[in-house]
Design an enzyme around this catalytic site. Structure first.
Site, PDB file in Angstrom:
ATOM      1  CB  CYS A 341      -2.762   5.096  10.073  1.00 47.10           C
ATOM      2  SG  CYS A 341      -3.903   4.809  11.457  1.00 47.10           S
ATOM      3  CG  HIS A 425      -2.337   9.952  10.933  1.00 45.64           C
ATOM      4  ND1 HIS A 425      -2.526   9.519   9.638  1.00 45.64           N
ATOM      5  CD2 HIS A 425      -3.154   9.197  11.710  1.00 45.64           C
ATOM      6  CE1 HIS A 425      -3.428   8.547   9.629  1.00 45.64           C
ATOM      7  NE2 HIS A 425      -3.813   8.329  10.878  1.00 45.64           N
TER       8      HIS A 425
END
Length: 502
Positions: A341, A425
């Site tokens: 991310c 994630h």
């Protein structure tokens, strides 16, 4: 049955999340249809529900303890800190803006009370019981007027309150007494009693104090939970993680192969969803540590740059610390690096940010052929796909939109040499993919490390939740707890002066 309970605490980190999850797992094993609830959560660790709503990870794990799918109703207000004095406000799973602490507590928070009470009422109409978690302490008298997560929600929904105290910190009796004594008479009526957390030693030595506490407050203690290693569920606040500590307090299993694998996680500012590396730490022979100095990368077989709520700020921090240069050298030497991310965005060539930092054009580390532009609309999805020949599930939470201009495809991101980057994630929780990834890392690092063939991260989580349920079942007065959930706070509880200040 239409029961409910609010688990409050004498302080932050008293164990409210763990106790809430434990009560939920105990109840569901009794055949009760139960759900978790936290009206307002401040956390950098969040999760995406199946309907695309962002909630705190602790509530997602509590939902797993209940064996149900998490929804936005379980955490209607999520605050994601962006600095010392401001947070992004996520309402019913969607971001609605940035507010300073003064602006939020100055009126916006109180106006949300109706929303959170509606969410709680909807859950109570669906489930036999709802176990609510408070935040901080209910005795934060400076915030009581606008409170929607502790006594505000307890008063609004007529919930009995169980106050948890961490005895390992010391001063638990004073904390219990002071918590009650700083509440108004109307609030005190709902405080049913106490639960001691993290006790070490002979409970018999504690009992005289519990008897005196009962005499002073008229309120009983519902249990004394012993100290146990490795019981923490997904943490709420990434800012509090120890830079020197391991990810979990669990015993490290010996490696299957001849070598261990060392993983260094850069402890960047506003670190979010650092729980991504828990799946690595669960692998026998994988040693995970958080680092903040370039020399700590020297013996690492894999370096992870985790997510962050401040990509540009984290990039600047890496440069100031000398970690940025160390990462560039490491990539040039074909030594493994994984960016997740915000960490993925940092590894790219350019960042255009008029949303998060508002700094416009910023040069990234230039390790991956990626350009990032921050969009005002947040991406909230639950993708699945293939990587390294294995199925992968994940979730995405980001404003940055990545344009990949080269390299090999990798989970909607890319790979260049031994540097990987993805917005996903949770990908390392997919067991087959995690093992394949670790084999690649070990080969690149020249380590004779072999992933365990039978590690199931989902099974380990279930085992951990069952241990929390066992803790409640074995060390709390479950009959009394059941009556509290079913019937509310006992009548006639005495008022303890001085009460809340005018």
């Amino acid at each position: 049955m239409n029961g409910g309970l609010l688990v409050a605490g004498t302080t932050s980190d008293a164990g409210k999340s763990v106790v809430t999850a434990g009560i939920c797992r105990w109840l569901v094993r009794q055949g009760v249809k139960v759900a978790p609830f936290k009206a307002q959560n401040m956390s950098l660790n969040s999760f995406v529900t199946r309907e695309g709503a962002e909630i705190g990870r602790a509530q997602a794990m509590q939902a797993q303890a209940c064996r149900i799918e998490p929804t936005a109703l379980m955490n209607p207000v999520l605050l994601k800190p962006g600095g010392e004095q401001s947070s992004q406000v996520v309402l019913l799973g969607k971001p609605v803006g940035e507010l300073s602490a003064r602006g939020y507590h100055g009126g916006r928070q109180r106006r949300l009370l109706g929303t959170v009470l509606d969410c709680l009422a909807e859950l109570r109409g669906t489930y036999d019981a709802v176990i609510c978690e408070g935040a901080g302490s209910p005795a934060e008298i400076n915030l009581r007027r606008t409170d929607i997560v502790n006594m505000g929600i307890a008063r609004g929904a007529r919930l009995p309150v169980l106050v948890v105290g961490d005895i390992d910190r010391g001063g638990v009796f004073a904390s219990f007494f002071g918590t009650v004594a700083l509440l108004s008479p109307e609030d005190q009526e709902l405080v049913a009693g106490f639960l001691v957390n993290k006790f070490r030693g002979d409970v018999g030595l504690l009992e005289p104090g519990l008897d005196m506490l009962h005499g002073l407050t008229g309120r009983r203690t519902y249990g004394v939970l012993p100290f146990r290693h490795g019981l923490g569920i997904d943490e709420e606040d990434g800012l509090r993680v120890s830079l020197r500590g391991t990810v979990r307090e669990s015993t490290v299993a010996p490696p299957v192969g001849e070598d261990v694998l060392r993983v260094a996680v850069c402890a960047i500012p506003l670190m979010s969803n650092f729980t991504d590396v828990d799946a690595l730490a669960a692998e026998p022979g994988v040693v995970v540590r958080f680092v903040d100095r370039p020399e700590e990368l020297a013996d690492a077989d894999l370096v992870v740059i985790p997510g962050t709520r401040g990509t540009v700020r984290a990039l600047q921090w890496l440069r100031e610390r000398g970690l940025a240069d160390a990462l560039v050298r490491r990539a040039a030497e074909h030594r493994p690096v994984l960016g997740i991310c915000g960490g993925f965005q940092i590894l790219g060539e350019h960042i255009e940010d008029e949303v998060e930092s508002r700094q416009g054009h910023v040069d990234g580390l230039g390790i991956l052929p990626v350009r990032v532009r921050f969009a005002r609309e947040k991406t909230l999805t639950r993708p699945s796909g293939q990587a390294l020949g294995e199925h992968v599930d994940g979730y995405e939470i980001h404003h940055g939109v990545a344009t990949v201009e080269g390299g090999e495809p990798f989970l909607d991101g890319c790979r260049a040499g031994q540097t990987w980057g993805t917005h996903w994630h949770g990908s390392l929780e997919s067991d087959g993919f995690r093992r394949a990834f670790l084999r690649e890392v070990a080969a690149a690092a020249g380590r004779r490390f072999v992933p365990a063939p039978d590690t199931s991260f989902a099974a380990l989580r279930e085992e951990q939740l069952d241990r929390l349920g066992d803790l409640i079942e074995q060390h709390a007065d479950t009959d009394a707890l059941w009556r509290l959930i079913e019937s509310g706070a006992p009548q006639g509880l005495p008022f303890i002066p001085p009460g809340a200040p005018a």
